[in-house]
Design a protein around this motif. Structure first.
Motif, PDB file in Angstrom:
ATOM      1  N   UNK A 127       0.914  -1.165   0.042  1.00  0.00           N
ATOM      2  CA  UNK A 127      -0.091   0.043  -0.057  1.00  0.00           C
ATOM      3  C   UNK A 127       0.678   1.294  -0.038  1.00  0.00           C
ATOM      4  N   UNK A 128       0.624   1.793  -1.015  1.00  0.00           N
ATOM      5  CA  UNK A 128       1.726   3.390  -1.027  1.00  0.00           C
ATOM      6  C   UNK A 128       0.883   4.491  -1.046  1.00  0.00           C
ATOM      7  N   UNK A 129       1.533   5.557  -0.415  1.00  0.00           N
ATOM      8  CA  UNK A 129       0.743   6.975  -0.287  1.00  0.00           C
ATOM      9  C   UNK A 129       0.865   7.503  -1.539  1.00  0.00           C
ATOM     10  N   UNK A 130      -0.090   8.109  -2.173  1.00  0.00           N
ATOM     11  CA  UNK A 130      -0.137   9.101  -3.372  1.00  0.00           C
ATOM     12  C   UNK A 130      -0.322  10.316  -2.869  1.00  0.00           C
ATOM     13  N   UNK A 131      -1.053  10.563  -1.957  1.00  0.00           N
ATOM     14  CA  UNK A 131      -1.272  11.868  -1.341  1.00  0.00           C
ATOM     15  C   UNK A 131      -2.045  11.810  -0.203  1.00  0.00           C
ATOM     16  N   UNK A 132      -2.672  12.527   0.704  1.00  0.00           N
ATOM     17  CA  UNK A 132      -3.346  12.526   1.956  1.00  0.00           C
ATOM     18  C   UNK A 132      -4.177  11.375   1.858  1.00  0.00           C
ATOM     19  N   UNK A 133      -4.993  11.445   0.956  1.00  0.00           N
ATOM     20  CA  UNK A 133      -6.061  10.376   0.972  1.00  0.00           C
ATOM     21  C   UNK A 133      -6.125   9.237  -0.230  1.00  0.00           C
ATOM     22  N   UNK A 134      -5.351   9.495  -0.894  1.00  0.00           N
ATOM     23  CA  UNK A 134      -5.063   8.770  -1.992  1.00  0.00           C
ATOM     24  C   UNK A 134      -3.884   7.369  -1.961  1.00  0.00           C
ATOM     25  N   UNK A 135      -4.466   6.411  -2.049  1.00  0.00           N
ATOM     26  CA  UNK A 135      -3.438   5.120  -2.042  1.00  0.00           C
ATOM     27  C   UNK A 135      -3.281   4.406  -3.228  1.00  0.00           C
ATOM     28  N   UNK A 136      -2.250   3.567  -3.584  1.00  0.00           N
ATOM     29  CA  UNK A 136      -2.459   2.377  -4.588  1.00  0.00           C
ATOM     30  C   UNK A 136      -2.277   1.451  -3.753  1.00  0.00           C
ATOM     31  N   UNK A 137      -2.859   0.169  -3.918  1.00  0.00           N
ATOM     32  CA  UNK A 137      -3.002  -1.213  -3.388  1.00  0.00           C
ATOM     33  C   UNK A 137      -2.648  -2.083  -4.523  1.00  0.00           C
ATOM     34  N   UNK A 138      -1.318  -2.921  -4.365  1.00  0.00           N
ATOM     35  CA  UNK A 138      -1.020  -3.874  -5.196  1.00  0.00           C
ATOM     36  C   UNK A 138      -0.819  -5.034  -4.655  1.00  0.00           C
ATOM     37  N   UNK A 139      -1.498  -6.073  -5.213  1.00  0.00           N
ATOM     38  CA  UNK A 139      -1.493  -7.562  -4.670  1.00  0.00           C
ATOM     39  C   UNK A 139      -0.683  -8.389  -5.550  1.00  0.00           C
ATOM     40  N   UNK A 140       0.087  -9.188  -4.949  1.00  0.00           N
ATOM     41  CA  UNK A 140       1.071 -10.091  -5.703  1.00  0.00           C
ATOM     42  C   UNK A 140       1.509 -11.223  -4.948  1.00  0.00           C
ATOM     43  N   UNK A 141       1.871 -12.477  -5.708  1.00  0.00           N
ATOM     44  CA  UNK A 141       2.210 -13.583  -4.935  1.00  0.00           C
ATOM     45  C   UNK A 141       3.636 -13.611  -4.314  1.00  0.00           C
ATOM     46  N   UNK A 142       4.518 -12.992  -4.983  1.00  0.00           N
ATOM     47  CA  UNK A 142       5.820 -13.097  -4.418  1.00  0.00           C
ATOM     48  C   UNK A 142       6.275 -11.767  -3.877  1.00  0.00           C
ATOM     49  N   UNK A 143       7.219 -11.497  -2.967  1.00  0.00           N
ATOM     50  CA  UNK A 143       7.575 -10.371  -2.621  1.00  0.00           C
ATOM     51  C   UNK A 143       8.474  -9.777  -3.581  1.00  0.00           C
ATOM     52  N   UNK A 144       8.245  -8.639  -3.958  1.00  0.00           N
ATOM     53  CA  UNK A 144       8.960  -7.679  -4.973  1.00  0.00           C
ATOM     54  C   UNK A 144      10.317  -7.319  -4.687  1.00  0.00           C
ATOM     55  N   UNK A 145      11.475  -7.567  -5.209  1.00  0.00           N
ATOM     56  CA  UNK A 145      12.815  -7.221  -4.654  1.00  0.00           C
ATOM     57  C   UNK A 145      12.835  -5.665  -4.799  1.00  0.00           C
TER      58      UNK A 145
END
Length: 145
Positions: A127-145
């Protein structure tokens, strides 16, 4: 809702709803690792997952000082917060591996601290901050290096 593409959330409510939709895909024994800065929305996402299993989202809080909260719902939900752990040994002492290979769903905040204990088939969410109220949620099987 397509959970394979990154999801943009514009509010706490949307993050909780995304967690609820994600919860529909979980089964006993699943381990979900949540990455993101402090305040990114990991616990709000977990509130959504818990609500899918019939757990009152208001009862869900970050277990920062207790390391794990156990919630009883249609499936047991185990919410770990590894932020304050100093070593993997501490996680072993609280029985983390028994939870990971049990019949509930494990949701782990700050999983990098206990990386070698995390099952290979774990699902990773960033889960990444884009702004105070906006987030990006990325779902994946393996940890990204």
């Amino acid at each position: 809702m397509d959970l394979t593409a990154p999801i943009e959330s514009h509010s706490v409510e949307e993050t909780i709803k995304t967690g609820y939709e994600f919860g529909k895909k979980l089964k006993p024994g699943d381990v979900v690792c949540l990455e993101g800065d402090l305040g990114a929305g990991k616990t709000h996402f977990i509130k959504g997952v818990a609500s899918y299993f019939g757990i009152d989202p208001e009862s869900v809080s970050s277990p920062t000082y207790t390391l794990i909260h156990e919630y009883s719902g249609e499936l047991p939900v185990y919410h770990f917060d590894c932020y304050r752990l100093k070593s993997e040994q501490e996680a072993l002492e609280i029985g983390a591996e028994e939870y990971f290979y049990g019949e509930g769903v494990c949701l782990v905040e700050w999983p990098g601290i206990i990386d070698s204990l995390i099952p290979d088939e774990a699902i990773w969410i960033k889960i990444s901050h884009l702004s105070d109220s906006k987030r990006t949620i990325s779902i994946h099987q393996k940890q990204q290096g």
